[in-house]
Design an enzyme around this catalytic site. Structure first.
Site, mmCIF file in Angstrom:
data_model
loop_
_atom_site.group_PDB
_atom_site.id
_atom_site.type_symbol
_atom_site.label_atom_id
_atom_site.label_comp_id
_atom_site.label_asym_id
_atom_site.label_seq_id
_atom_site.Cartn_x
_atom_site.Cartn_y
_atom_site.Cartn_z
ATOM 1 N N MET A 25 99.928 -80.281 -26.984
ATOM 2 C CA MET A 25 99.292 -79.876 -25.723
ATOM 3 C C MET A 25 98.661 -78.496 -25.859
ATOM 4 O O MET A 25 97.526 -78.269 -25.427
ATOM 5 C CB MET A 25 100.323 -79.882 -24.588
ATOM 6 C CG MET A 25 100.631 -81.249 -24.034
ATOM 7 S SD MET A 25 99.264 -81.980 -23.083
ATOM 8 C CE MET A 25 99.280 -80.956 -21.618
ATOM 9 N N GLY A 26 99.399 -77.552 -26.454
ATOM 10 C CA GLY A 26 98.876 -76.204 -26.621
ATOM 11 C C GLY A 26 97.668 -76.174 -27.548
ATOM 12 O O GLY A 26 96.669 -75.505 -27.264
ATOM 13 N N VAL A 55 105.139 -73.770 -23.657
ATOM 14 C CA VAL A 55 106.397 -73.956 -24.382
ATOM 15 C C VAL A 55 107.346 -74.742 -23.481
ATOM 16 O O VAL A 55 107.065 -74.966 -22.302
ATOM 17 C CB VAL A 55 107.022 -72.601 -24.791
ATOM 18 C CG1 VAL A 55 106.092 -71.841 -25.719
ATOM 19 C CG2 VAL A 55 107.365 -71.753 -23.573
ATOM 20 N N ALA A 62 110.085 -75.854 -20.929
ATOM 21 C CA ALA A 62 110.517 -75.203 -19.688
ATOM 22 C C ALA A 62 111.914 -74.612 -19.840
ATOM 23 O O ALA A 62 112.696 -75.006 -20.702
ATOM 24 C CB ALA A 62 110.495 -76.213 -18.542
ATOM 25 N N ASN A 114 105.372 -77.793 -17.287
ATOM 26 C CA ASN A 114 106.039 -78.297 -16.090
ATOM 27 C C ASN A 114 107.261 -77.427 -15.835
ATOM 28 O O ASN A 114 108.178 -77.390 -16.657
ATOM 29 C CB ASN A 114 106.464 -79.755 -16.275
ATOM 30 C CG ASN A 114 105.302 -80.713 -16.237
ATOM 31 O OD1 ASN A 114 104.342 -80.500 -15.502
ATOM 32 N ND2 ASN A 114 105.368 -81.772 -17.036
ATOM 33 N N SER A 165 97.679 -81.440 -16.023
ATOM 34 C CA SER A 165 97.894 -82.887 -16.072
ATOM 35 C C SER A 165 96.793 -83.566 -16.857
ATOM 36 O O SER A 165 95.627 -83.190 -16.777
ATOM 37 C CB SER A 165 97.956 -83.480 -14.667
ATOM 38 O OG SER A 165 98.123 -84.879 -14.735
ATOM 39 N N GLY A 166 97.167 -84.589 -17.593
ATOM 40 C CA GLY A 166 96.201 -85.370 -18.354
ATOM 41 C C GLY A 166 96.704 -85.744 -19.723
ATOM 42 O O GLY A 166 96.019 -86.448 -20.464
ATOM 43 N N LYS A 223 101.875 -79.779 -8.887
ATOM 44 C CA LYS A 223 102.012 -80.561 -10.125
ATOM 45 C C LYS A 223 103.289 -81.391 -10.107
ATOM 46 O O LYS A 223 103.308 -82.542 -10.569
ATOM 47 C CB LYS A 223 102.010 -79.629 -11.338
ATOM 48 C CG LYS A 223 102.245 -80.322 -12.690
ATOM 49 C CD LYS A 223 101.241 -81.443 -12.956
ATOM 50 C CE LYS A 223 101.200 -81.876 -14.419
ATOM 51 N NZ LYS A 223 102.466 -82.410 -14.905
ATOM 52 N N HIS A 274 102.601 -84.293 -7.919
ATOM 53 C CA HIS A 274 101.713 -85.169 -8.694
ATOM 54 C C HIS A 274 102.547 -86.073 -9.601
ATOM 55 O O HIS A 274 102.324 -87.285 -9.675
ATOM 56 C CB HIS A 274 100.748 -84.315 -9.520
ATOM 57 C CG HIS A 274 100.063 -85.024 -10.650
ATOM 58 N ND1 HIS A 274 100.722 -85.362 -11.822
ATOM 59 C CD2 HIS A 274 98.785 -85.458 -10.809
ATOM 60 C CE1 HIS A 274 99.883 -85.983 -12.625
ATOM 61 N NE2 HIS A 274 98.706 -86.049 -12.050
ATOM 62 N N ASN A 275 103.520 -85.491 -10.297
ATOM 63 C CA ASN A 275 104.349 -86.277 -11.206
ATOM 64 C C ASN A 275 105.247 -87.253 -10.448
ATOM 65 O O ASN A 275 105.527 -88.354 -10.936
ATOM 66 C CB ASN A 275 105.185 -85.359 -12.092
ATOM 67 C CG ASN A 275 104.358 -84.703 -13.182
ATOM 68 O OD1 ASN A 275 103.147 -84.557 -13.057
ATOM 69 N ND2 ASN A 275 105.004 -84.288 -14.250
ATOM 70 N N GLU A 285 103.159 -90.067 -9.637
ATOM 71 C CA GLU A 285 102.989 -90.797 -10.904
ATOM 72 C C GLU A 285 104.164 -91.729 -11.156
ATOM 73 O O GLU A 285 103.973 -92.893 -11.561
ATOM 74 C CB GLU A 285 102.849 -89.786 -12.031
ATOM 75 C CG GLU A 285 102.655 -90.340 -13.412
ATOM 76 C CD GLU A 285 102.632 -89.241 -14.459
ATOM 77 O OE1 GLU A 285 103.406 -89.328 -15.427
ATOM 78 O OE2 GLU A 285 101.855 -88.276 -14.293
ATOM 79 N N LYS A 317 111.290 -86.607 -18.081
ATOM 80 C CA LYS A 317 111.441 -85.196 -18.409
ATOM 81 C C LYS A 317 112.014 -84.362 -17.251
ATOM 82 O O LYS A 317 112.275 -83.189 -17.414
ATOM 83 C CB LYS A 317 110.096 -84.610 -18.836
ATOM 84 C CG LYS A 317 109.559 -85.195 -20.150
ATOM 85 C CD LYS A 317 110.438 -84.791 -21.318
ATOM 86 C CE LYS A 317 109.904 -85.325 -22.639
ATOM 87 N NZ LYS A 317 108.637 -84.721 -23.054
ATOM 88 N N ARG A 336 114.516 -95.867 -12.982
ATOM 89 C CA ARG A 336 114.604 -95.286 -14.328
ATOM 90 C C ARG A 336 116.072 -95.063 -14.721
ATOM 91 O O ARG A 336 116.445 -95.273 -15.883
ATOM 92 C CB ARG A 336 113.816 -93.988 -14.408
ATOM 93 C CG ARG A 336 112.315 -94.188 -14.269
ATOM 94 C CD ARG A 336 111.509 -93.015 -14.775
ATOM 95 N NE ARG A 336 110.081 -93.240 -14.580
ATOM 96 C CZ ARG A 336 109.128 -92.531 -15.177
ATOM 97 N NH1 ARG A 336 109.443 -91.559 -16.011
ATOM 98 N NH2 ARG A 336 107.852 -92.784 -14.936
#
Length: 520
Positions: free
Chosen positions: A47-48, A110, A112, A138, A164-165, A218, A221-222, A225, A296, A323
């Site tokens: 991601m980074g 990095v 969380a 996150n 996000s993405g 965010k 958003h998750n 999701e 996560k 889940r």
């Protein structure tokens, strides 16, 4: 290029430092860093790396750094391979910071929790008043609030920014949700606006609000999701086991649905998933994947927050519970030998099931988004963040996992009425959901008759039915509370707070107004 270290590394222990210096390949030599980079990225997981390459591909001079030098070298190599992008690597934190233009802007990606605190400590040692640290991971929003307060005496601004993405979005254009001081956002805005996904009405980013607001949006958003994915999984279960669709038929159905009101990233990839063959055997890969869903933690945070804000979020809560149940694979296998259910599927026309599933999925998705928006609104009102729900819908239109065509309609709903209490009472969505409820009810009924679990579909329907009723059986529940605990009640025909002597054992409590103290 990778800058060669010019001084001591950020303290991590002399033994580890010496061992690392002796074991790693020395990076390419370069001149002493000058303040020439517009932005820095610390933390070079995929991601980074992808976010750094994204910014570099937009023409920004990017500095990168990581705890381990090989990641820096890997990122620099990728920048060269992907078009000699303007990206420079620094294995030393001190040189990394020194390479940045003032005010320095560092985005950290990095894990969380504690790693974020350790990274901030290492970076801030070399930063000055007016500089900006952005956490792009996150993160639980109270942690961002705490970190901003801790950095305030140093004059360093802190921004919590949802990204996000996934890996693809980070490289090609994510949805970015920054929350922090307005002046820090304005310094970052030229960079993040060009880095974000671009849609017909602008970049998929905006100033979400003060510190904490970006992380919160965010997080929700998750949560949405989670609900969205669970609803799709339940519809898949119905289509596969009640309608008997093959993987090829499932692929075709979801692909066709992606040209309708259901058009979205998750519907699109679902159609693709059913076509992927198993490279290690016969059939499709999806049938060989173990039915245990990982997570996560952001979905759990969402439900915790829903409880804290007294906001009903049953669609997302059901998705989270499912889940948890999926993780108990061994228990479920054992239970399947003991517990029985319906053995026959009701005889229903296959095409009817497909059409009903499409309508049920759309209606339930609207309910899930409605719950998420209610949660954001409740937090924004309580913390005085001023979050624009229409803008939230707009910046989710591209780049992010829940991007969907009907976000345009959600944006329009909140533009028509910024104080809209619930998406379901917007005239456009009210008409759509009411029109689809017969199909929705048929699918939930079919699931119950067939023994097919549909926790999020049914939770969405129950939410809809509860929300549309002017009177609920809560009068009986409140009567019970007054009976055993003297918790009092209100009447529909008189003002005030009352208590009843339900039996001869009950006594007059006098003024019961204080009995409502502590109610949420």
């Amino acid at each position: 290029a990778v800058r060669e270290p010019a001084g001591p590394r950020t303290p991590r222990g002399p033994t580890a430092r010496a061992a690392e210096r002796h074991s790693r390949k020395p990076p390419a030599c370069a001149a002493k860093p000058i303040m020439s980079c517009a932005v820095g990225v610390y933390g070079l997981s995929v991601m980074g790396q992808n976010l750094a390459l994204n910014m570099a591909s937009k023409g920004f001079q990017v500095a990168v750094c990581n705890r381990s030098a090989p990641k820096v070298e890997q990122t620099v190599q990728r920048a060269q391979d992907e078009g000699n992008l303007p990206l420079t690597g620094y294995p030393e934190v001190s040189e990394f910071i020194a390479a940045l233009e003032r005010p320095r802007k560092v985005i950290i990606l990095v894990q969380a929790g504690k790693p974020v605190d350790e990274t901030i400590a290492a970076l801030s040692e070399f930063m000055e008043e007016g500089d900006i640290i952005v956490d792009g991971g996150n993160e639980w929003f109270p942690n961002s609030v705490r970190r901003a307060q801790e950095l305030e005496p140093k004059g360093i601004s802190f921004v919590g920014m949802g990204v996000s993405g996934g890996e693809e979005g980070a490289r090609n254009g994510p949805s970015l949700m920054p929350g922090g001081p307005r002046e820090a956002y304005e310094a970052l805005e030229p960079i993040i606006t060009r880095t974000a996904a671009q849609v017909d009405d602008g970049a998929c980013t905006t100033y979400v609000g003060p510190i904490g607001a970006g992380n919160y949006v965010k997080m929700v958003h998750n949560g949405i999701e989670y609900g969205d994915m669970q609803l799709i999984a339940e519809i898949y279960d119905v289509l596969k086991h009640a309608a008997g669709l093959s993987n090829a038929e499932l692929a075709r159905t979801f692909t066709e649905w992606n040209e309708t009101e259901l058009k979205s990233f998750l519907i699109e990839i679902t159609g693709i998933i059913f076509t992927k063959p198993d490279d290690n055997g016969e059939g499709e890969l999806v049938d060989k994947i173990l039915d245990k869903t990982g997570m996560k933690g952001t979905g759990r945070w969402t439900i915790q927050e829903a409880a804290e804000r007294s906001v009903a979020a049953p669609t997302m809560a059901a998705a989270l519970d499912t889940r948890y149940l999926s993780a108990r694979k061994d228990e479920r296998v054992s239970a399947s030998a003991v517990l029985s259910g319906p053995t026959e599927i009701p005889n229903v026309d296959k095409q009817q099931i497909i059409e009903d599933c499409r309508s049920a999925l759309f209606a339930a998705k609207v309910v899930s988004y409605a719950q998420g928006m209610c949660l954001i609104k409740a937090a924004s009102d309580e913390f005085e963040w001023g979050v624009d729900l229409g803008e939230c819908a707009r910046i989710w239109k591209g780049g992010c996992i829940i991007r969907a065509a009907f976000l345009d309609d959600i944006k329009a709903a909140f533009q028509r009425d910024p104080a809209l209490p619930n998406l379901l009472v917007d005239p456009h969505f009210a008409q759509l959901v009411v029109a689809k409820q017969a199909s929705w009810r048929r699918i939930v009924t079919l699931c119950a008759a067939s023994g097919i679990p549909c926790p999020s579909l049914s939770a969405s329907l129950n939410y809809f039915d509860a929300y549309r009723r002017a009177r609920l059986p809560a009068n009986l529940t409140q009567a019970q509370r007054d009976f055993f605990g003297g918790h009092s009640f209100e009447r529909i025909d008189a003002e005030g707070v009352f208590h009843a002597a339900w039996t001869a054992a009950h006594h007059d409590l006098g003024d019961v107004s204080s009995r409502r103290a502590g109610e949420l």
